[in-house]
Design a protein around this motif. Structure first.
Motif, mmCIF file in Angstrom:
data_model
loop_
_atom_site.group_PDB
_atom_site.id
_atom_site.type_symbol
_atom_site.label_atom_id
_atom_site.label_comp_id
_atom_site.label_asym_id
_atom_site.label_seq_id
_atom_site.Cartn_x
_atom_site.Cartn_y
_atom_site.Cartn_z
ATOM 1 N N CYS A 1 0.821 -1.217 0.000
ATOM 2 C CA CYS A 1 0.000 0.000 0.000
ATOM 3 C C CYS A 1 0.852 1.262 0.000
ATOM 4 N N ASP A 2 1.957 1.266 0.773
ATOM 5 C CA ASP A 2 2.749 2.504 0.892
ATOM 6 C C ASP A 2 3.396 2.904 -0.437
ATOM 7 N N THR A 3 3.758 1.926 -1.265
ATOM 8 C CA THR A 3 4.355 2.303 -2.557
ATOM 9 C C THR A 3 3.294 2.888 -3.484
ATOM 10 N N LEU A 4 2.002 2.648 -3.200
ATOM 11 C CA LEU A 4 0.915 3.238 -3.990
ATOM 12 C C LEU A 4 0.431 4.534 -3.340
ATOM 13 N N LYS A 5 1.138 4.996 -2.314
ATOM 14 C CA LYS A 5 0.745 6.187 -1.543
ATOM 15 C C LYS A 5 -0.654 5.994 -0.950
ATOM 16 N N LEU A 6 -0.895 4.777 -0.488
ATOM 17 C CA LEU A 6 -2.180 4.459 0.143
ATOM 18 C C LEU A 6 -1.911 3.945 1.546
ATOM 19 N N GLN A 7 -2.983 3.846 2.307
ATOM 20 C CA GLN A 7 -2.847 3.364 3.671
ATOM 21 C C GLN A 7 -3.333 1.920 3.732
ATOM 22 N N GLN A 8 -2.623 1.055 4.470
ATOM 23 C CA GLN A 8 -3.047 -0.334 4.598
ATOM 24 C C GLN A 8 -4.215 -0.416 5.580
ATOM 25 N N ILE A 9 -5.323 -0.977 5.095
ATOM 26 C CA ILE A 9 -6.505 -1.126 5.954
ATOM 27 C C ILE A 9 -6.480 -2.510 6.587
ATOM 28 N N LYS A 10 -6.063 -3.551 5.767
ATOM 29 C CA LYS A 10 -5.982 -4.933 6.268
ATOM 30 C C LYS A 10 -4.686 -5.539 5.750
ATOM 31 N N PRO A 11 -3.900 -6.173 6.629
ATOM 32 C CA PRO A 11 -2.675 -6.802 6.136
ATOM 33 C C PRO A 11 -3.002 -8.032 5.290
ATOM 34 N N GLY A 12 -2.115 -8.385 4.362
ATOM 35 C CA GLY A 12 -2.324 -9.565 3.519
ATOM 36 C C GLY A 12 -2.120 -10.849 4.310
ATOM 37 N N THR A 13 -2.736 -11.952 3.824
ATOM 38 C CA THR A 13 -2.507 -13.291 4.393
ATOM 39 C C THR A 13 -2.009 -14.172 3.252
ATOM 40 N N HIS A 14 -1.800 -15.471 3.518
ATOM 41 C CA HIS A 14 -1.382 -16.358 2.431
ATOM 42 C C HIS A 14 -2.538 -16.660 1.475
ATOM 43 N N TRP A 15 -3.772 -16.347 1.897
ATOM 44 C CA TRP A 15 -4.921 -16.605 1.021
ATOM 45 C C TRP A 15 -5.610 -15.324 0.536
#
Ligand SMILES: *[C@@H]1O[C@H](CO)[C@@H](O)[C@H](O)[C@H]1NC(C)=O
Length: 229
Positions: free
Chosen positions: A166-180
């Motif tokens: 998200c940060d490289t898109l100048k956005l804020q992470q709302i939910k972290p990624g998982t393996h799925w």
């Protein structure tokens, strides 16, 4: 032994109703005390030979077959390819050959035959968090592998995808990624917007506090007055 066999064949040809001019390999069967010639593939015995007639043969009809010379008086029923077993017709039945079944799209063969298959099973699907490392074929099932590191797959990918940063898109992470699942990004809130928001909330809180205090005071006074009178 060879001499004995040749003696037997001589008897067949000369004495036992076997047509000596036939180019067909004279497969013989015994019925009672007579030796008769078998019917060709695709034909069944209509009547056995007699002292004066050869075996009479008629063709297999109505989805029946005989794929070998035989003394059978009926033909075998053709195999049906059951879609419930993941099968479809690869080569249709003929009077002299049985149906050959093949596997349906998305299935692999569990019970292979010389040119076909007797039973098949649907390819497994991979679980979320896994990717398809080898797609299923007509003879092998799907192979799944786990995603590792900062990657994900919903089970239908052929490789694990990296999480969106998200940060490289100048956005804020709302939910972290998982393996799925991928990470979820939202709009970045600017510092000025944050400041305005904080001020508005602060002012509203003060107003609410003051109003509540005033109402409580008035209620208390009213209560005292009614108590005194
Ligand atoms: C996985 O994602 C792909 C593309 O986003 C989608 O077409 C597919 O239906 C998904 N599969 C599952 C099992 O959710």
């Amino acid at each position: 032994m060879a001499q004995f066999e040749s003696f037997i064949w001589t008897i067949h040809f000369i004495l036992l109703n076997v047509d000596p001019c036939s180019t067909y390999d004279p497969a013989i069967y015994k019925i009672g005390d007579r030796y008769c010639r078998m019917c060709l593939p695709g034909y069944h015995v209509h009547s056995h030979c007699t002292k004066s007639t050869f075996t009479s043969c008629v063709p297999c009809i109505d989805s029946t077959f005989l794929d070998e010379p035989s003394d059978k008086t009926t033909c075998n029923n053709c195999t049906t390819c059951d879609p419930g077993l993941g099968l479809m017709v690869k080569q249709p039945c003929t009077p002299s050959s049985d149906t050959v079944c093949g596997t349906l799209e998305g299935f692999y063969c569990l019970d292979p035959t010389k040119d076909g298959c007797r039973a098949a099973q649907r390819h497994s699907s991979c679980l979320p968090g896994q990717y398809i490392s080898h797609a299923g074929t007509i003879s092998t099932d799907t192979v799944c592998s786990d995603c590792t590191g900062d990657t994900y797959s919903n089970g239908s990918f052929t490789s694990c995808q990296p999480h969106t940063q998200c940060d490289t898109l100048k956005l804020q992470q709302i939910k972290p990624g998982t393996h799925w699942s991928d990470s979820e990004c939202g709009p970045q809130i600017s510092p000025i917007a944050t400041l305005i928001f904080a001020v508005v909330v602060g002012v509203l809180a003060v107003i609410a506090a003051v109003t509540t205090a005033a109402i409580m005071k008035r209620r208390r006074k009213k209560h005292q007055r009614s108590f005194n009178s």
